[in-house]
Each structure stands twice: as C-alpha cells, then as structure tokens.
Design a protein around this motif. Structure first.
Motif, short mmCIF file in Angstrom:
data_model
loop_
_atom_site.label_atom_id
_atom_site.label_comp_id
_atom_site.label_asym_id
_atom_site.label_seq_id
_atom_site.Cartn_x
_atom_site.Cartn_y
_atom_site.Cartn_z
N UNK A 445 40.13 15.24 23.95
CA UNK A 445 39.99 16.24 25.20
C UNK A 445 40.02 15.42 26.47
N UNK A 446 40.52 15.99 27.48
CA UNK A 446 40.59 15.44 28.66
C UNK A 446 40.90 16.27 29.90
N UNK A 447 40.61 15.62 31.09
CA UNK A 447 41.12 16.27 32.47
C UNK A 447 41.57 15.04 33.35
N UNK A 448 42.33 15.37 34.16
CA UNK A 448 42.75 14.38 35.35
C UNK A 448 42.36 14.45 36.45
N UNK A 449 41.92 13.36 37.37
CA UNK A 449 41.87 13.49 38.63
C UNK A 449 42.70 12.60 39.46
N UNK A 450 43.13 13.31 40.79
CA UNK A 450 44.21 12.55 41.52
C UNK A 450 43.29 12.49 42.74
N UNK A 451 43.56 11.32 43.40
CA UNK A 451 42.57 10.92 44.72
C UNK A 451 43.87 9.98 45.72
N UNK A 452 43.63 10.83 46.97
CA UNK A 452 44.36 10.08 48.12
C UNK A 452 43.33 9.28 48.66
N UNK A 453 43.41 7.82 48.96
CA UNK A 453 42.69 7.12 49.85
C UNK A 453 43.13 6.38 50.49
N UNK A 454 43.06 6.06 51.94
CA UNK A 454 44.16 5.44 52.69
C UNK A 454 45.41 5.81 52.62
N UNK A 455 45.72 7.03 52.35
CA UNK A 455 47.06 7.29 52.19
C UNK A 455 47.75 7.11 50.87
N UNK A 456 47.30 6.49 50.11
CA UNK A 456 47.76 6.09 48.63
C UNK A 456 47.10 7.15 47.54
N UNK A 457 47.91 7.36 46.43
CA UNK A 457 47.33 8.30 45.67
C UNK A 457 47.21 7.39 44.15
N UNK A 458 46.00 7.70 43.71
CA UNK A 458 45.85 7.22 42.31
C UNK A 458 45.50 8.36 41.12
N UNK A 459 45.67 8.06 40.04
CA UNK A 459 45.47 9.08 38.80
C UNK A 459 44.44 8.19 38.17
N UNK A 460 43.39 9.16 37.58
CA UNK A 460 42.35 8.66 36.49
C UNK A 460 42.15 9.79 35.36
N UNK A 461 42.48 9.32 34.07
CA UNK A 461 42.25 10.34 33.04
C UNK A 461 40.81 10.27 32.47
N UNK A 462 40.15 11.36 32.45
CA UNK A 462 38.59 11.35 31.64
C UNK A 462 38.93 11.74 30.24
N UNK A 463 38.57 10.88 29.48
CA UNK A 463 38.57 11.04 28.02
C UNK A 463 37.36 11.37 27.41
N UNK A 464 37.26 12.22 26.57
CA UNK A 464 36.19 12.75 25.70
C UNK A 464 35.35 11.59 25.16
N UNK A 465 35.87 10.90 24.43
CA UNK A 465 35.35 9.68 23.77
C UNK A 465 35.56 8.28 24.40
N UNK A 466 36.64 8.11 24.94
CA UNK A 466 37.08 6.82 25.58
C UNK A 466 36.29 6.43 26.80
N UNK A 467 36.14 7.76 27.63
CA UNK A 467 35.86 7.41 28.91
C UNK A 467 36.86 7.54 30.06
N UNK A 468 36.78 7.01 31.21
CA UNK A 468 37.74 6.79 32.26
C UNK A 468 38.62 5.89 31.91
N UNK A 469 39.74 6.19 32.36
CA UNK A 469 40.83 5.07 32.44
C UNK A 469 40.94 4.32 33.54
N UNK A 470 41.36 3.27 33.63
CA UNK A 470 41.72 2.49 34.94
C UNK A 470 42.36 3.45 35.72
N UNK A 471 42.47 3.17 37.00
CA UNK A 471 43.35 4.15 37.84
C UNK A 471 44.79 3.68 37.87
N UNK A 472 45.61 4.76 37.87
CA UNK A 472 47.22 4.40 37.98
C UNK A 472 47.68 4.65 39.18
N UNK A 473 48.31 3.67 39.95
CA UNK A 473 48.77 3.88 41.35
C UNK A 473 50.08 4.65 41.20
#
Length: 476
Positions: A445-473
């Motif tokens: 199970x999972x959800x996704x977060x999308x973050x804009x910082x200094x004009x650049x977007x990154x995505x992180x998946x939050x996984x039930x067992x594995x935890x957070x992934x490194x950010x994808x640019x």
C-alpha cells in the motif's frame, strides 16, 4: 463514547478546491448532518462569518456548503470552535499529496478501521509535519461494488439484469442505491485519518470504475444501458458530484470543462502549475474511453504553467496488453478478466484512442513539463515516455487502503512490462523501478507526495513496509 465525527449522518468539514482568487484560494466546505437537524454554524474567518447553504438532501442526510475565499492573512478558518490551518500561499514552495483506491471490492465496511486506514493515518501525520496544499484523489475513492446487493432488481448485477420499465420499481431501486452509496461515502469521510486531512487540505478528485461499479464502461453495453444500469449510474454520478466535488448539477458549468455535464473533466490553474483530469468513465463504453465532450475538453486544455499534472485514473503509460488479451481470451477460465483489460488505455480495443491522447500530451510537452498521475492497479510503479528532450513521466500510486496483490503477481507483471511498448514513433515507453527499488512494481500500500522547491518538482512514494523512496526529480 463515539466521536461526533463518527456519529451516523455526520461528517465534515470537507474542503474542496475551487481555484485561485488573487492572492487567496477559493474553497467549498461541505458539512453533513442528519436532515432534521438545524443548520451547522457559520465558518469564521478573520473579520467575517460565512453561513452555510443547504445544497442537497439524500438518504436521510443533508449536505450544507460554505463557499469562501481564504487569504494568506487568514491562514485558515474556524468551525465549531476549532481552528483549521490551511495552506493558502500556492505561489512558491508547495506540497501535494496523491492517493487512489481507497477501499476494497468485498467487505470494505467490515474491515478493522486501524488496519484499513493505516496509510491515511501516516498521511495525516505527514501533513502535520509539513502541510500539504492539495489532496489529489485519482479514482476509486469508494468501492461501491456491494451497493447493488440487497435489492431484487440489482442483487445479481451485473451477471443478471432484469428487464424492468415500472417507474415505481426503479424509484425503489434508486432509493436503495442512494442509501448504500451514502453509507460508503460516510464510512470514508468519518475515518479519523481521512477526516483530519479533509478539514485542512482541499481536495481535487476524479472518479474511476469502483466509484460506480467494477468495470463500468467496459461491461457489455446491454447491461450498462439497461434501466437498472442507468439507475446505478445516475445515483453514482449524483453522489460523486456531492461528496467528491461538494457540488450539485447546477454547479457543473462552473466546475467542469463541459458545461453540459456529459463529461466531468476538469482543470485548475495554480501559479506555475496546471492540474487537469479527463473523465474516463462518463462517456465510456466497450469501444471507446471518451466521447465527443471528453475529447473536446482534452483538446481545449491549453495548460498555462511550467508543470502539468495530468490525473489519468487509468495509467496512461503502460506495457503492451494486446498479447496478454489474446492469451487470456483463449483460456475460458480467464475470460472473465477481459473487462479489467478492456479498462486500460493499452487495450487493443482502445489503441487508436490511446495514440490520440499521447499525441495531445506531446503537444503540452512542447511548453511545459508533463507528469501523469495514476492509480487503479493496486501497485506502485513509474514509467517514462520518449527521448530525454520530450520526456513525459508517469507516477502510479495505488492504493492507499486497498491491500496489495501477491508479490508473485507484481513480479510477473514486471517481467511482462519488460517487453516495452512504443505506440508513437520515436517515443518508447519504459516501465522503471521506483527509486531505491529493484523491481518494476511494488506490491505494498502506498501514497505519493509531490513537492516544488525552488521551482523544481520532486516525487516521493511512501510505501507501507519499505518506507519512503528517494526523491525522483521531475524537472529534467
């Protein structure tokens, strides 16, 4: 003692994002109360009060709506003595959450609440640490599959569909369905993790099949066009508008791209960002995904920002399915999965339409970064289309409460995805593992977060067992 938000017929406030208003944001807050109760109190802002308006009465409950604008000076609103902070400055750094598949086909109302809503609790905790400005819901916000049970006209839906023309019988069916749909929406809205998010994070939602019934639009048309099928769709549509958009029929011209309501596609423009969601269900049948109104809306999108998030409830970029369809249709025991395959953009029945949609995406890509956000498959994955100079990302986060399929299924699908796909010349599609993962599909199970910082977007998946992934640019 039962918490007030969990009492029968009570939910809210639930925020819905309407758009920008100068330096502020326009919102609608929905409050659900038993129909015989008096109006809920006004929402209080810094220096003003917003009284509610009763917009609907359905299945014993009344829906009240507060329409208001929040500015950075407000920072939030007060309701029933409690202050709810809301992110109002959307012009700089920004955080969004994306979820899908909030339920299960069978027994969802009977699941243990702590287990079912585990990822919602984590998402609410994530929000408390670093607030989200929007909650994007990518389909299957409820699982209405069991709503047809308990009535003689729909008990065996969709395997058996009686022919009925008696208005009284159909009215009785509609009343039954309204009660069942409302119960499922309240079950979701009252969940502690969800309720905490809904009062502080405005939502933007698109529907998928389980918001109506499993496989809606890919079922044989004799069933969906029957009187029973049309009664089911009408109830699903009305409750979708009410609970997922805080809207009724008269609001459609303001909120959706097609003023007639034949397609419920929508678009919202934020500073530097366009979020758009084509409606892949209202006009669907076995031989098409969208009809004239849906395609007119897509072709008129004209995104304005540097980044486009295209919410496609069914994954837009995916593996070749035509071979799998042929194999499964040759095996009688597997033919009942045909509707699931027919649901996909990649189905051989929709290949020309898929190319058409990808062509529209490439037009947007000439002036903005484009990322498709999808759910539906109960797995987490990502894909890329095209050469680097025209790269289009797809991020799949599914599901937030639907339990994951077996690991063996994810591995087999990953091997199949290794075949690759190239529906458009010089724009191959590749399915990639999530950052930090070895396999193409993650069965958690999972959800996704999308973050804009200094004009650049990154995505992180939050996984039930594995935890957070490194950010994808996403900005390259």
């Amino acid at each position: 003692m039962m918490d007030e938000a969990q009492q029968p017929g009570r939910a809210g406030p639930i925020l819905h994002f309407r758009g920008m208003a100068g330096q502020g944001i326009r919102l609608a807050a929905i409050v659900i109360r038993p129909k015989d109760e008096p109006a809920p109190p006004p929402i209080r802002l810094s220096g003003s009060e917003i009284p509610p308006r009763r917009i609907a009465e359905i299945a014993g409950i009344a829906a009240w709506r507060h329409d208001f604008t929040l500015t950075p000076a407000d920072g939030g609103y007060e309701f029933e003595g409690r202050f709810h902070a809301v992110a109002t400055d959307l012009s700089g750094d920004l955080r969004l959450a994306f979820v899908s598949c909030n339920g299960e086909e069978n027994g969802d109302l009977d699941r243990d609440g702590a287990e079912r809503n585990l990822m919602w609790t984590r998402l609410a905790r994530d929000h408390a640490q670093a607030p989200f400005a929007l909650l994007l819901q990518g389909g299957d916000q409820i699982y209405a599959d069991e709503a047809t049970q308990g009535h003689p006209l729909s008990q065996d839906w969709p395997d058996k569909v009686p022919q009925v023309e008696d208005p009284a019988q159909l009215a009785d069916l509609a009343a039954h369905l309204r009660r069942r749909f409302v119960a499922r929406y309240l079950h979701v809205l009252q969940a502690p993790g969800y309720a905490a998010m809904a009062a502080q994070v405005p939502a933007l939602s698109v529907w998928d099949d389980h918001d109506i019934c499993d496989g809606w639009g890919s079922l044989p048309e004799k069933r969906s066009r029957s009187a029973v099928g049309q009664a089911l769709f009408a109830v699903a549509r009305a409750t979708y508008l009410l609970f997922q958009h805080g809207a009724v029929e008269s609001d459609i011209p303001e909120l959706f791209l097609d003023a007639s309501g034949a397609s419920l596609s929508w678009k919202r423009e934020l500073p530097g960002l366009t979020i758009a969601a084509p409606d892949l269900r209202s006009e669907r049948h076995r031989h098409r995904i969208m009809g004239p109104a849906g395609w007119q809306a897509v072709e008129a999108l004209a995104p304005q920002g540097e980044q486009v998030f295209l919410v496609s409830s069914v994954p837009l970029l995916g593996p070749r399915l035509s071979l799998l369809e042929r194999v499964m249709m040759a095996m009688p025991r597997m033919q009942h999965y045909e509707d699931d395959l027919r649901d996909q953009w990649q189905s051989r029945a929709h290949r020309a339409e898929w190319r058409r949609m990808l062509g529209e995406v490439l037009k947007w890509r000439t002036r903005a970064h484009v990322t498709a956000l999808s759910g539906e498959i109960h797995l987490a994955t990502r894909a890329v289309m095209g050469p680097d100079a025209q790269r289009v990302h797809q991020l799949v986060a599914s599901g937030i409460s639907h339990r994951a399929p077996p690991q063996a299924y994810a591995r087999a699908l990953g091997l199949f995805a290794g075949l690759g796909e190239a529906p458009l010349p010089r724009h191959p599609i590749r399915i990639h593992p999530l950052p930090g993962q070895r396999h193409r599909y993650v069965a958690e199970r999972n959800y996704l977060t999308l973050a804009r910082q200094d004009g650049r977007w990154q995505a992180v998946w939050h996984l039930e067992d594995s935890g957070d992934t490194p950010a994808l640019d996403l900005s390259d």
